[in-house]
Design a protein around this motif. Structure first.
Motif, PDB file in Angstrom:
ATOM      1  N   PRO A  43       0.808  -1.231   0.000  1.00  0.00           N
ATOM      2  CA  PRO A  43       0.000   0.000   0.000  1.00  0.00           C
ATOM      3  C   PRO A  43       0.839   1.279   0.000  1.00  0.00           C
ATOM      4  O   PRO A  43       0.337   2.351  -0.324  1.00  0.00           O
ATOM      5  CB  PRO A  43      -0.808  -0.121   1.305  1.00  0.00           C
ATOM      6  N   GLN A  44       2.114   1.167   0.345  1.00  0.00           N
ATOM      7  CA  GLN A  44       2.980   2.352   0.409  1.00  0.00           C
ATOM      8  C   GLN A  44       3.804   2.551  -0.859  1.00  0.00           C
ATOM      9  O   GLN A  44       4.603   3.485  -0.936  1.00  0.00           O
ATOM     10  CB  GLN A  44       3.905   2.232   1.621  1.00  0.00           C
ATOM     11  N   ARG A  45       3.604   1.695  -1.835  1.00  0.00           N
ATOM     12  CA  ARG A  45       4.362   1.829  -3.083  1.00  0.00           C
ATOM     13  C   ARG A  45       3.959   3.113  -3.800  1.00  0.00           C
ATOM     14  O   ARG A  45       2.791   3.354  -4.051  1.00  0.00           O
ATOM     15  CB  ARG A  45       4.095   0.632  -4.001  1.00  0.00           C
ATOM     16  N   PRO A  46       4.946   3.965  -4.133  1.00  0.00           N
ATOM     17  CA  PRO A  46       4.626   5.224  -4.813  1.00  0.00           C
ATOM     18  C   PRO A  46       4.259   5.010  -6.278  1.00  0.00           C
ATOM     19  O   PRO A  46       4.754   4.082  -6.923  1.00  0.00           O
ATOM     20  CB  PRO A  46       5.925   6.024  -4.690  1.00  0.00           C
ATOM     21  N   ILE A  47       3.397   5.847  -6.780  1.00  0.00           N
ATOM     22  CA  ILE A  47       3.034   5.821  -8.199  1.00  0.00           C
ATOM     23  C   ILE A  47       3.521   7.127  -8.801  1.00  0.00           C
ATOM     24  O   ILE A  47       2.991   8.204  -8.511  1.00  0.00           O
ATOM     25  CB  ILE A  47       1.519   5.661  -8.384  1.00  0.00           C
ATOM     26  N   ILE A  48       4.545   7.038  -9.635  1.00  0.00           N
ATOM     27  CA  ILE A  48       5.184   8.229 -10.195  1.00  0.00           C
ATOM     28  C   ILE A  48       5.456   8.032 -11.679  1.00  0.00           C
ATOM     29  O   ILE A  48       5.286   6.941 -12.226  1.00  0.00           O
ATOM     30  CB  ILE A  48       6.518   8.534  -9.484  1.00  0.00           C
ATOM     31  N   GLN A  49       5.915   9.095 -12.301  1.00  0.00           N
ATOM     32  CA  GLN A  49       6.451   9.038 -13.653  1.00  0.00           C
ATOM     33  C   GLN A  49       7.956   9.287 -13.575  1.00  0.00           C
ATOM     34  O   GLN A  49       8.429   9.960 -12.658  1.00  0.00           O
ATOM     35  CB  GLN A  49       5.783  10.085 -14.547  1.00  0.00           C
ATOM     36  N   SER A  50       8.689   8.742 -14.505  1.00  0.00           N
ATOM     37  CA  SER A  50      10.131   8.938 -14.516  1.00  0.00           C
ATOM     38  C   SER A  50      10.625   9.112 -15.939  1.00  0.00           C
ATOM     39  O   SER A  50      10.055   8.550 -16.884  1.00  0.00           O
ATOM     40  CB  SER A  50      10.831   7.732 -13.861  1.00  0.00           C
ATOM     41  N   ASN A  51      11.690   9.891 -16.068  1.00  0.00           N
ATOM     42  CA  ASN A  51      12.307  10.108 -17.379  1.00  0.00           C
ATOM     43  C   ASN A  51      13.354   9.051 -17.699  1.00  0.00           C
ATOM     44  O   ASN A  51      14.020   9.133 -18.731  1.00  0.00           O
ATOM     45  CB  ASN A  51      12.954  11.492 -17.422  1.00  0.00           C
TER      46      ASN A  51
END
Length: 232
Positions: A43-51
């Motif tokens: 539940p603590q896994r981040p959801i992000i975008q990366s280059n």
């Protein structure tokens, strides 16, 4: 999220003729984060975008180990890939990925093992990255001895090498390291993301890695007494 390392793990389980039993194999673990169920960090896994993109080239059985931190990278960085290392017969998918014109492949390893002409100090040293290609960081995921063996692979000997200089000892504590300032795979990735100026991804990975480390140690109190050392 079922990342590339978990897919590789499942694939190898289906191909294997024997069950791999890591330390603590009797513990009931979450199928995704491999942390004991009571301490699950999903539940603590981040959801992000990366280059950036990451390719984890894993030594045999590394993908089974709950203490492996390459999986943490694949949890956070959306564009992730994982393969079993094979010196003489690398997987076609790996070779295709390295040759993909959308990426600028970069092998992450200490400069002292590479020829001078292959060494770069930043992803932006490459014209292809400046022109807009996404850096594909190839991480050799295994023990230090295994990583040195993988580095000599003929299929990798044309790829630029990016090295880092750790300024402090690892905070990993889950495995013994060959050298005091040797970082674990996830810690190296954090430094690489900062070099790539992908600070949001670096901070997200750093926070999630610390969450993983603390949750893992909760179930292994004796690890609090281990010096701050780690594998590559």
């Amino acid at each position: 999220m079922y990342n590339s390392v978990l897919r590789l793990r499942t694939k190898q389980q289906l191909l294997s003729t024997r069950e791999f039993k890591a330390r603590g194999f009797k513990v009931k673990r979450c199928d995704l984060c491999l942390i004991p169920q009571a301490e699950c960090i999903c539940p603590q896994r981040p959801i992000i975008q990366s280059n950036c993109a990451f390719c984890l080239l894993m030594y045999k059985d590394e993908y089974y180990k709950p203490s492996n931190t390459g999986r943490i990278i694949a949890d956070v960085i959306p564009d992730n890939h994982a393969f079993v290392w094979k010196r003489k017969d690398p997987e076609i998918e790996l070779l295709d990925l390295i040759a993909n014109p959308s990426y600028a492949p970069i092998l992450v390893f200490p400069h002292e093992y590479a020829t001078v002409e292959r060494c770069i100090s930043s992803p932006n040293d490459l014209v292809s990255v400046k022109e807009g290609k996404k850096p594909l960081f190839i991480m050799l995921d295994g023990t230090w001895r295994e990583a040195k063996k993988m580095f000599k692979s003929p299929s990798l000997n044309h790829i630029p090498v990016l090295g880092i200089q750790p300024k402090q000892a690892s905070n990993y504590k889950l495995r013994e390291a060959a050298h005091e300032h040797q970082l674990c795979t996830a810690e190296v990735a954090i430094e690489i993301l900062r070099l790539a100026e992908d600070y949001i991804a670096a901070d997200a990975l750093a926070e999630y890695f610390e969450t993983f480390r603390r949750a893992y140690i909760v179930g292994k109190p004796h690890l609090d007494n281990i010096p701050n050392k780690a594998k590559l």
